[in-house]
Design an enzyme around this catalytic site. Sequence first.
Site, PDB file in Angstrom:
ATOM      1  N   ASN A 121      -0.570-103.182 -57.893  1.00  0.00           N
ATOM      2  CA  ASN A 121      -0.589-102.878 -56.465  1.00  0.00           C
ATOM      3  C   ASN A 121       0.169-101.593 -56.160  1.00  0.00           C
ATOM      4  O   ASN A 121       1.017-101.154 -56.944  1.00  0.00           O
ATOM      5  CB  ASN A 121       0.084-103.995 -55.650  1.00  0.00           C
ATOM      6  CG  ASN A 121      -0.683-105.288 -55.664  1.00  0.00           C
ATOM      7  OD1 ASN A 121      -1.904-105.302 -55.778  1.00  0.00           O
ATOM      8  ND2 ASN A 121       0.033-106.395 -55.554  1.00  0.00           N
TER       9      ASN A 121
ATOM     10  N   ASP B 278       2.893-100.644 -53.376  1.00  0.00           N
ATOM     11  CA  ASP B 278       3.758-101.302 -52.390  1.00  0.00           C
ATOM     12  C   ASP B 278       4.068-100.359 -51.225  1.00  0.00           C
ATOM     13  O   ASP B 278       4.305 -99.168 -51.425  1.00  0.00           O
ATOM     14  CB  ASP B 278       5.092-101.703 -53.033  1.00  0.00           C
ATOM     15  CG  ASP B 278       4.948-102.831 -54.030  1.00  0.00           C
ATOM     16  OD1 ASP B 278       3.891-103.478 -54.045  1.00  0.00           O
ATOM     17  OD2 ASP B 278       5.907-103.058 -54.801  1.00  0.00           O
TER      18      ASP B 278
ATOM     19  N   GLY C 165       1.947-107.990 -61.983  1.00  0.00           N
ATOM     20  CA  GLY C 165       1.612-107.646 -63.360  1.00  0.00           C
ATOM     21  C   GLY C 165       2.204-106.323 -63.779  1.00  0.00           C
ATOM     22  O   GLY C 165       2.825-106.210 -64.844  1.00  0.00           O
TER      23      GLY C 165
ATOM     24  N   GLU D 269      -1.837-113.391 -58.990  1.00  0.00           N
ATOM     25  CA  GLU D 269      -2.474-112.444 -58.074  1.00  0.00           C
ATOM     26  C   GLU D 269      -3.841-112.007 -58.612  1.00  0.00           C
ATOM     27  O   GLU D 269      -4.401-111.017 -58.177  1.00  0.00           O
ATOM     28  CB  GLU D 269      -1.567-111.227 -57.856  1.00  0.00           C
ATOM     29  CG  GLU D 269      -0.350-111.533 -57.002  1.00  0.00           C
ATOM     30  CD  GLU D 269       0.552-110.341 -56.775  1.00  0.00           C
ATOM     31  OE1 GLU D 269       1.293-110.359 -55.776  1.00  0.00           O
ATOM     32  OE2 GLU D 269       0.545-109.396 -57.586  1.00  0.00           O
TER      33      GLU D 269
ATOM     34  N   GLY E  25      20.737-119.195 -59.335  1.00  0.00           N
ATOM     35  CA  GLY E  25      20.464-119.050 -60.763  1.00  0.00           C
ATOM     36  C   GLY E  25      19.095-119.566 -61.157  1.00  0.00           C
ATOM     37  O   GLY E  25      18.086-119.247 -60.518  1.00  0.00           O
TER      38      GLY E  25
ATOM     39  N   ASP F 257      18.075-105.571 -52.605  1.00  0.00           N
ATOM     40  CA  ASP F 257      16.629-105.800 -52.469  1.00  0.00           C
ATOM     41  C   ASP F 257      16.180-106.690 -53.623  1.00  0.00           C
ATOM     42  O   ASP F 257      16.267-106.296 -54.784  1.00  0.00           O
ATOM     43  CB  ASP F 257      15.900-104.455 -52.496  1.00  0.00           C
ATOM     44  CG  ASP F 257      14.403-104.576 -52.216  1.00  0.00           C
ATOM     45  OD1 ASP F 257      13.878-105.708 -52.241  1.00  0.00           O
ATOM     46  OD2 ASP F 257      13.766-103.534 -51.986  1.00  0.00           O
TER      47      ASP F 257
ATOM     48  N   ASP G   3       9.906-110.778 -60.909  1.00  0.00           N
ATOM     49  CA  ASP G   3       9.094-110.144 -61.945  1.00  0.00           C
ATOM     50  C   ASP G   3       9.965-109.693 -63.118  1.00  0.00           C
ATOM     51  O   ASP G   3       9.596-109.858 -64.286  1.00  0.00           O
ATOM     52  CB  ASP G   3       8.348-108.939 -61.371  1.00  0.00           C
ATOM     53  CG  ASP G   3       7.328-109.338 -60.319  1.00  0.00           C
ATOM     54  OD1 ASP G   3       6.827-110.476 -60.387  1.00  0.00           O
ATOM     55  OD2 ASP G   3       7.035-108.518 -59.436  1.00  0.00           O
TER      56      ASP G   3
END
Length: 304
Positions: free
Chosen positions: A11, A13, A41, A139, A220, A241, A247
Amino acid sequence: MPEVAVVGSINVDRSVEVPEPPRRGATLLGGPVLRGPGGKGANQAVALARLGRTTAMIGAVGRDPDGMWMREVLAAERVSVDGVEEVDEHTGQAFVFVEPNGESTIVVSPGANMALSAATVERHAETISAARAVLAQQEIPETCIERAAELCTGIFVLNPAPPRPLSYQALSRVDILVPNRHELTSLLGVDDSCELEDLVTLASRLPVSQAIVVTLGEEGALVVKDGTYVHIPAVPVRAVDATAAGDTFCAALVDGLLEGWDVVDAVRWAVRVAAVTTERAGAMTAIPSRAEVESRFGLFVPSG
């Protein structure tokens, strides 16, 4: 041949800082729009490459400037893009709303990602079957995940994000499942306001062959294996952030498994790598290298 094949989304972003989570019917004034590379991915592939793993990306982009740019970005990170095909859909887009505490809400317009097919995966069967590990997310269509699992001869790791129902057959092909709390409860159709012990009970109901690793954000992660569990606490950070934390965690978990560590030590390592990611703004731009993680926390020593 690469050590890891990542079968998943790519993607572009577009992120905006917001003062609070978006609510239905509300209008928020946010910060400037930041454009960056992303997709679960692509993020996971880049994270693996920055940790030193030879990585191949299997996915799809549009025949548009965004698609060309994403191929260039991945190639610059030393991720093989031989498996990234062009299709007649727009390149995937993700709209990210980042709160002051670093938490984020993401809306994805999948575009080319949903044009990925089992036939596409099949065309790259040699890469997938030769990899020591295959990492996938949701996705992309479920048929792609199923075919990748069938072709995998190493460790098959699935991050079931975004949450959607998965068949028993698909889950039974997974070696290690990595959901967050919401994704786990969504898989089983229950409310996500439950305690750790409840999460263990829920995770134990899934037909995954090796282990389920539930990520818990600032709490955690939870490793559920053979009816028992281990809670791995988070490390203290000043979160900026958290967009790419999940990921990065998945990629670092695979990295640890390829080091030969057991799943608990691999999760301990993944918690550290994800923590560094949360201290930086952005998605792919926030993902650290192995050297940066070791500089922040010192050399990782597995307990085994």
